[in-house]
Design a protein around this motif. Structure first.
Motif, mmCIF file in Angstrom:
data_model
loop_
_atom_site.group_PDB
_atom_site.id
_atom_site.type_symbol
_atom_site.label_atom_id
_atom_site.label_comp_id
_atom_site.label_asym_id
_atom_site.label_seq_id
_atom_site.Cartn_x
_atom_site.Cartn_y
_atom_site.Cartn_z
ATOM 1 N N GLU B 136 -36.637 17.378 61.065
ATOM 2 C CA GLU B 136 -35.755 17.658 59.935
ATOM 3 C C GLU B 136 -36.522 18.209 58.732
ATOM 4 O OE1 GLU B 136 -33.539 14.029 59.423
ATOM 5 O OE2 GLU B 136 -32.548 14.313 61.361
ATOM 6 N N THR B 137 -37.735 17.668 58.486
ATOM 7 C CA THR B 137 -38.458 18.064 57.272
ATOM 8 C C THR B 137 -39.659 18.970 57.556
ATOM 9 O OG1 THR B 137 -39.963 16.178 57.367
ATOM 10 C CG2 THR B 137 -37.886 15.836 56.220
ATOM 11 N N GLY B 138 -40.137 19.014 58.799
ATOM 12 C CA GLY B 138 -41.280 19.850 59.142
ATOM 13 C C GLY B 138 -42.629 19.213 58.847
ATOM 14 N N GLU B 139 -42.616 18.025 58.254
ATOM 15 C CA GLU B 139 -43.851 17.347 57.856
ATOM 16 C C GLU B 139 -44.613 16.798 59.071
ATOM 17 O OE1 GLU B 139 -44.997 13.885 54.568
ATOM 18 O OE2 GLU B 139 -42.924 14.218 55.147
ATOM 19 N N SER B 140 -45.958 16.820 59.008
ATOM 20 C CA SER B 140 -46.766 16.238 60.087
ATOM 21 C C SER B 140 -46.744 14.718 59.986
ATOM 22 C CB SER B 140 -48.205 16.728 60.008
ATOM 23 O OG SER B 140 -49.043 15.871 60.765
ATOM 24 N N ILE B 141 -46.878 14.068 61.145
ATOM 25 C CA ILE B 141 -46.797 12.601 61.169
ATOM 26 C C ILE B 141 -48.083 11.953 60.667
ATOM 27 C CG2 ILE B 141 -47.686 12.106 63.491
ATOM 28 C CD1 ILE B 141 -45.141 10.342 63.864
ATOM 29 N N GLY B 142 -49.149 12.773 60.536
ATOM 30 C CA GLY B 142 -50.477 12.263 60.208
ATOM 31 C C GLY B 142 -50.523 11.206 59.113
ATOM 32 N N ARG B 143 -49.863 11.469 58.004
ATOM 33 C CA ARG B 143 -49.898 10.595 56.838
ATOM 34 C C ARG B 143 -49.232 9.235 57.099
ATOM 35 N NH1 ARG B 143 -47.613 10.659 51.755
ATOM 36 N NH2 ARG B 143 -45.855 11.969 52.314
ATOM 37 N N TYR B 144 -48.419 9.165 58.142
ATOM 38 C CA TYR B 144 -47.620 7.957 58.382
ATOM 39 C C TYR B 144 -48.188 7.104 59.517
ATOM 40 C CZ TYR B 144 -44.206 10.326 55.457
ATOM 41 O OH TYR B 144 -43.593 10.947 54.419
ATOM 42 N N LEU B 145 -49.332 7.543 60.079
ATOM 43 C CA LEU B 145 -49.828 6.906 61.298
ATOM 44 C C LEU B 145 -49.925 5.376 61.197
ATOM 45 C CD1 LEU B 145 -52.526 9.317 62.751
ATOM 46 C CD2 LEU B 145 -50.282 8.749 63.688
ATOM 47 N N ASP B 146 -50.398 4.889 60.035
ATOM 48 C CA ASP B 146 -50.576 3.427 59.930
ATOM 49 C C ASP B 146 -49.258 2.691 59.709
ATOM 50 O OD1 ASP B 146 -50.366 4.644 57.464
ATOM 51 O OD2 ASP B 146 -51.453 3.058 56.425
ATOM 52 N N PHE B 320 -40.869 4.228 61.611
ATOM 53 C CA PHE B 320 -41.930 3.785 60.713
ATOM 54 C C PHE B 320 -41.373 2.927 59.594
ATOM 55 C CE2 PHE B 320 -41.328 6.688 57.071
ATOM 56 C CZ PHE B 320 -40.502 7.644 57.641
ATOM 57 N N SER B 321 -42.259 2.104 59.065
ATOM 58 C CA SER B 321 -41.887 1.157 58.043
ATOM 59 C C SER B 321 -41.745 1.895 56.711
ATOM 60 C CB SER B 321 -42.997 0.119 57.964
ATOM 61 O OG SER B 321 -42.680 -0.812 56.995
ATOM 62 N N ALA B 322 -40.603 1.706 56.032
ATOM 63 C CA ALA B 322 -40.356 2.481 54.813
ATOM 64 C C ALA B 322 -39.821 1.597 53.688
ATOM 65 C CB ALA B 322 -39.396 3.618 55.121
ATOM 66 N N GLY B 323 -40.423 0.446 53.510
ATOM 67 C CA GLY B 323 -40.023 -0.416 52.405
ATOM 68 C C GLY B 323 -39.071 -1.524 52.823
ATOM 69 N N PHE B 324 -38.260 -1.991 51.850
ATOM 70 C CA PHE B 324 -37.400 -3.146 52.094
ATOM 71 C C PHE B 324 -36.010 -2.893 51.513
ATOM 72 C CE2 PHE B 324 -41.789 -4.372 51.623
ATOM 73 C CZ PHE B 324 -42.016 -5.083 52.792
ATOM 74 N N SER B 325 -35.044 -3.612 52.041
ATOM 75 C CA SER B 325 -33.698 -3.508 51.483
ATOM 76 C C SER B 325 -33.001 -4.856 51.569
ATOM 77 C CB SER B 325 -32.875 -2.447 52.230
ATOM 78 O OG SER B 325 -32.580 -2.902 53.530
ATOM 79 N N ALA B 326 -31.923 -4.969 50.801
ATOM 80 C CA ALA B 326 -31.088 -6.169 50.853
ATOM 81 C C ALA B 326 -29.710 -5.782 50.329
ATOM 82 C CB ALA B 326 -31.670 -7.286 50.000
ATOM 83 N N LYS B 429 -31.578 -11.862 51.932
ATOM 84 C CA LYS B 429 -33.041 -11.792 52.096
ATOM 85 C C LYS B 429 -33.470 -10.341 52.342
ATOM 86 C CE LYS B 429 -33.959 -16.462 53.446
ATOM 87 N NZ LYS B 429 -32.571 -16.916 53.182
ATOM 88 N N PRO B 430 -34.673 -10.003 51.866
ATOM 89 C CA PRO B 430 -35.156 -8.636 52.107
ATOM 90 C C PRO B 430 -35.356 -8.399 53.602
ATOM 91 C CG PRO B 430 -36.554 -9.781 50.499
ATOM 92 C CD PRO B 430 -35.652 -10.807 51.105
ATOM 93 N N SER B 431 -34.948 -7.238 54.074
ATOM 94 C CA SER B 431 -35.293 -6.883 55.443
ATOM 95 C C SER B 431 -36.078 -5.575 55.422
ATOM 96 C CB SER B 431 -34.048 -6.772 56.325
ATOM 97 O OG SER B 431 -33.155 -5.875 55.749
ATOM 98 N N GLU B 432 -36.916 -5.395 56.405
ATOM 99 C CA GLU B 432 -37.761 -4.209 56.444
ATOM 100 C C GLU B 432 -36.904 -2.981 56.733
ATOM 101 O OE1 GLU B 432 -40.814 -4.411 59.407
ATOM 102 O OE2 GLU B 432 -41.996 -2.843 58.446
ATOM 103 N N VAL B 433 -37.128 -1.925 55.980
ATOM 104 C CA VAL B 433 -36.427 -0.675 56.259
ATOM 105 C C VAL B 433 -37.225 0.094 57.314
ATOM 106 C CG1 VAL B 433 -35.722 1.575 55.347
ATOM 107 C CG2 VAL B 433 -35.415 -0.487 53.969
ATOM 108 N N VAL B 434 -36.549 0.444 58.387
ATOM 109 C CA VAL B 434 -37.206 1.190 59.446
ATOM 110 C C VAL B 434 -36.644 2.600 59.440
ATOM 111 C CG1 VAL B 434 -37.526 1.371 61.924
ATOM 112 C CG2 VAL B 434 -37.587 -0.864 60.828
ATOM 113 N N ALA B 435 -37.495 3.552 59.122
ATOM 114 C CA ALA B 435 -37.027 4.939 59.084
ATOM 115 C C ALA B 435 -37.364 5.603 60.410
ATOM 116 C CB ALA B 435 -37.666 5.687 57.929
#
Lengths: 103, 456
Positions: B136-146, B320-326, B429-435
C-alpha cells in the motif's frame, strides 16, 4: 425523479486494508441500468464525504448486475489499527443503500 | 474418476458457529469438509501464544471439534482440510492424533503443509535485496524488522493437493489462501493441471463463495433478510463440483438459510478489488466472467469462469507491533441522552488534556446514533431517543497514557452528567495494536513442505 437505492439493489461491504469495498447488486436489469448510469464513483465519493479520505474506484460486473466500489483511506487505518466501532466497514453497504438517486 | 464431489464449508472464521462443521458431516452427504480459521490478525495472536508455549499456535477449537466429527468422517470417508494449523500445524496435527487415539480411531493419515512462516528469514531476505515493500505504501520492511510479530506466505491449493495425493485423510496447513482449501480437492479428484487456468479459476470462485461460511447461504444477507428461514439452524454452503469446472452451490436440505442468486452474488462481491483480476497463488480469476443460474430449491449453478496464469509472487502477510489502544463506554438514558453523552465526552477529553496524556488518535462515537455511519447518520430527536452509548477509543505509543485513559471512564459516573450506567466490565485495559504489512515475495524464494504423519 428520486429513487431509493434500497428499493432497487442490495449489497455487501467489507475491508481491504484501510480501503472498504462496497458491492451493490441490482435486483433486475432495469435497476442495473440505473445504478450503472447514476451511481458513479464521483457520486459515491461525494456521498461518503467525511468518511472516505481517499479516492473511490468503481468496477462493473454486468454478469451479476453489480458494481464494486473501492473506497480508499476509509477505515481509520485498517481493521487491526482502526479505533472505529465498525473497523471493517461492514455497515457501509447499508449506508450507501440509504442514498437516493436523482434520475 | 468421480463425476462430482461435494465440498462443505465448515467455518468462515475462527469464532464461527461451532455446530456448523458437525452439521455439515451429519445432516447430509459430503466428501470434503473445509474450514478457514485464519484472518490477518489471527496469525499474530497465534504467534504470541506459540512464543509463550511451543505446543500452541494453532486454532485451539480443532481438537474438541475433531473429537465430535472424526468418528463420522472416518466412517463416511470424509476428508478434512483446514488452515487452522496457524503458526504451528505440526502441534495441531499432534493434538488431532491424541484425539484419534482416545477415540480408538486407527490408521489415520494427516498431511501437514509447512514452510509458510518466513519470520526467521526476514533479516536475511532484506539483506539479500528482498525488501518486502508494503503493497500500500511502497515502504521497505527494513525499519520494522525488530517489531515484526509474524510473517507468513500465502500458499495456494497445490501443497494440499500433494498431501491428498500422498493419502492424507486430514490436511492441516498454516497460512493457506481460503480459496485454496476448496480448490485443492477439485484438482486432486479431477486431475486438473497447473495450466488449466479456467478450471483453477472455477474452483477459486467456488472457494471464494465458501470461505465465509453462511454468508453465502442467507447469513448477513442485505436483501430480503427477514424472509430467510430458520437462521437458528442455518445450513453452511456446499459446493457440488464437476469435472468441467462448473459448480452447484447448495446446502443440506434439512438445515435453514437460503442459497439463491442474490445470496451467492452478495458473497461474490464481498471483499474484492478489481473483479477482472482476483489474484491467488494458483491463478487469476475473472469475476466478470462468472455466470450464475438459480436452479431453485437452494441450488445455484456457477459456470463459465475464465482464468489466466498466476503471478510470479506469493503474497506475504506480516504483522508488527504498532503501539497500544483501549476503548471504554458508558450508556446515557433519556431525557437528553445524546446531549449528556456529548457533554461527558467533552469532560473526559478535558481531563485527558489536563493530565498531559499523549495519544496518536482519540475517537468518539455515539452508539445508537452515529457509530456505524458517522457523518451520514441523521441526528435523532432528543425527545425520542431513549438511550445512547458513549464509546471513546484511544491509540498511541505511550503505554502509560493508554492505561491512564482506562482509569478516567468510570469516574464520569459520579462526576459527570446524570442517568448513566453500563460500566460493569471494569477499567478498559491497554491492548497491543497489531498492524498489518502486506507484501510480495518471488515464488522461488519460498518452498512449501508437505509432511505426512501416520498413526501406527
Amino acid at each position: 425523479m428520486k429513487i431509493k437505492l434500497l428499493e432497487i439493489a442490495h449489497g455487501r461491504s467489507g475491508d481491504k486494508g484501510d480501503a472498504a469495498n462496497i458491492g451493490i447488486i441490482a435486483y433486475d436489469e432495469k435497476g442495473y441500468e440505473l445504478i450503472g448510469k447514476y451511481l458513479t464513483a464521483e457520486r459515491v465519493k461525494e456521498y461518503f464525504k467525511g468518511i472516505c479520505q481517499g479516492k473511490v474506484e468503481r468496477y462493473e460486473l454486468p454478469n451479476l448486475r453489480a458494481l464494486n466500489f473501492l473506497l480508499h483511506e476509509t477505515l481509520g487505518g485498517g481493521g487491526t489499527v482502526s479505533l472505529k466501532h465498525d473497523a471493517q466497514g461492514k455497515t457501509l453497504a447499508a449506508a450507501l443503500l440509504r442514498m437516493e438517486l436523482d434520475i | 474418476m468421480k463425476e462430482k464431489i461435494r465440498i462443505a464449508s465448515g467455518q468462515g472464521f475462527w469464532g464461527d458457529l461451532i455446530e456448523a462443521p458437525f452439521n455439515q458431516v451429519t445432516k447430509g452427504e459430503v466428501d470434503y469438509l473445509v474450514m478457514d480459521y485464519l484472518a490477518e490478525v489471527t496469525m499474530s495472536i497465534l504467534q504470541k501464544q506459540k512464543n509463550k508455549n511451543p505446543k500452541l499456535g494453532y486454532a485451539k477449537d480443532i481438537p474438541e471439534l475433531m473429537s465430535r466429527i472424526l468418528p463420522v468422517c472416518k466412517e463416511k470417508g470424509i476428508k478434512i482440510i483446514t488452515n487452522g494449523g496457524g503458526v504451528n500445524p505440526m502441534a495441531c496435527a499432534e493434538a488431532v492424533f491424541e484425539v484419534a487415539k482416545a477415540l480408538e480411531i486407527n490408521g489415520l493419515k494427516v498431511g501437514i503443509v509447512l514452510g509458510d512462516n518466513i519470520k526467521p528469514r526476514l533479516e536475511d531476505l532484506v539483506h539479500t535485496g528482498t525488501h518486502l515493500n508494503n503493497m500500500e505504501t511502497g515502504e521497505s520492511i527494513g525499519r520494522y524488522l525488530d517489531k515484526i510479530l509474524s510473517a507468513n506466505v500465502y500458499f495456494g491449493a497445490f501443497p494440499i493437493v500433494e498431501a491428498l495425493l500422498k493419502g492424507a485423510d486430514i490436511v492441516i496447513t498454516g497460512r493457506t489462501t481460503d480459496t485454496g482449501l476448496t480448490l485443492a480437492p477439485m484438482i486432486y479428484e479431477f486431475g486438473w493441471k497447473k495450466t488449466d487456468y479456467d478450471l483453477l479459476a472455477s474452483g477459486t470462485v467456488a472457494g471464494h463463495i465458501l470461505e465465509c461460511g453462511a454468508q453465502a447461504s442467507g447469513g448477513n444477507f442485505l436483501g430480503d433478510w427477514e424472509s430467510i428461514e430458520n437462521m437458528a439452524d442455518i445450513g453452511f454452503p456446499i459446493a457440488e463440483a464437476y469435472q468441467d469446472g462448473s459448480v452447484i452451490i447448495t446446502k443440506h436440505e434439512k438445515l435453514g438459510g437460503r442459497v439463491s442468486f442474490e445470496t451467492v452474488a452478495e458473497q461474490l462481491v464481498y471483499e474484492i478489488g478489481d473483479p477482472k483480476a482476483y489474484i491467488t497463488p494458483d491463478c487469476i480469476a475473472d469475476f466478470t466472467s462468472i455466470k450464475l443460474e438459480d436452479l431453485g430449491d437452494n441450488r445455484v449453478r456457477v459456470y463459465n469462469v475464465k482464468g489466466s496464469p498466476e503471478t510470479e509472487f506469493y503474497k506475504v502477510s506480516c504483522s508488527f507491533s504498532a503501539g497500544f489502544s483501549a476503548s471504554g463506554s458508558l450508556t446515557y438514558s433519556w431525557p437528553q441522552a445524546l446531549k449528556k453523552a456529548e457533554a461527558a465526552d467533552k469532560i473526559l477529553r478535558q481531563r485527558l488534556d489536563n493530565l498531559g496524556l499523549k495519544f496518536d488518535e482519540i475517537r468518539t462515537e455515539f452508539v445508537g446514533y452515529n457509530a456505524c455511519h458517522g457523518p451520514l447518520a441523521i441526528k435523532p430527536d432528543e425527545n425520542e431517543i431513549n438511550e445512547v452509548m458513549l464509546r471513546v477509543a484511544v491509540r498511541g505509543q505511550d503505554y502509560y497514557s493508554i492505561e491512564r485513559f482506562g482509569k478516567e471512564i468510570a469516574p464520569l459516573i459520579l462526576t459527570g452528567p446524570p442517568a448513566v450506567t453500563g460500566f460493569a466490565g471494569g477499567r478498559p485495559k491497554p491492548s497491543e495494536v497489531v498492524a498489518y504489512w502486506p507484501a510480495l515475495i518471488p515464488k522461488d524464494l519460498v518452498v512449501p513442505e508437505v509432511k505426512i504423519m501416520e498413526m501406527n
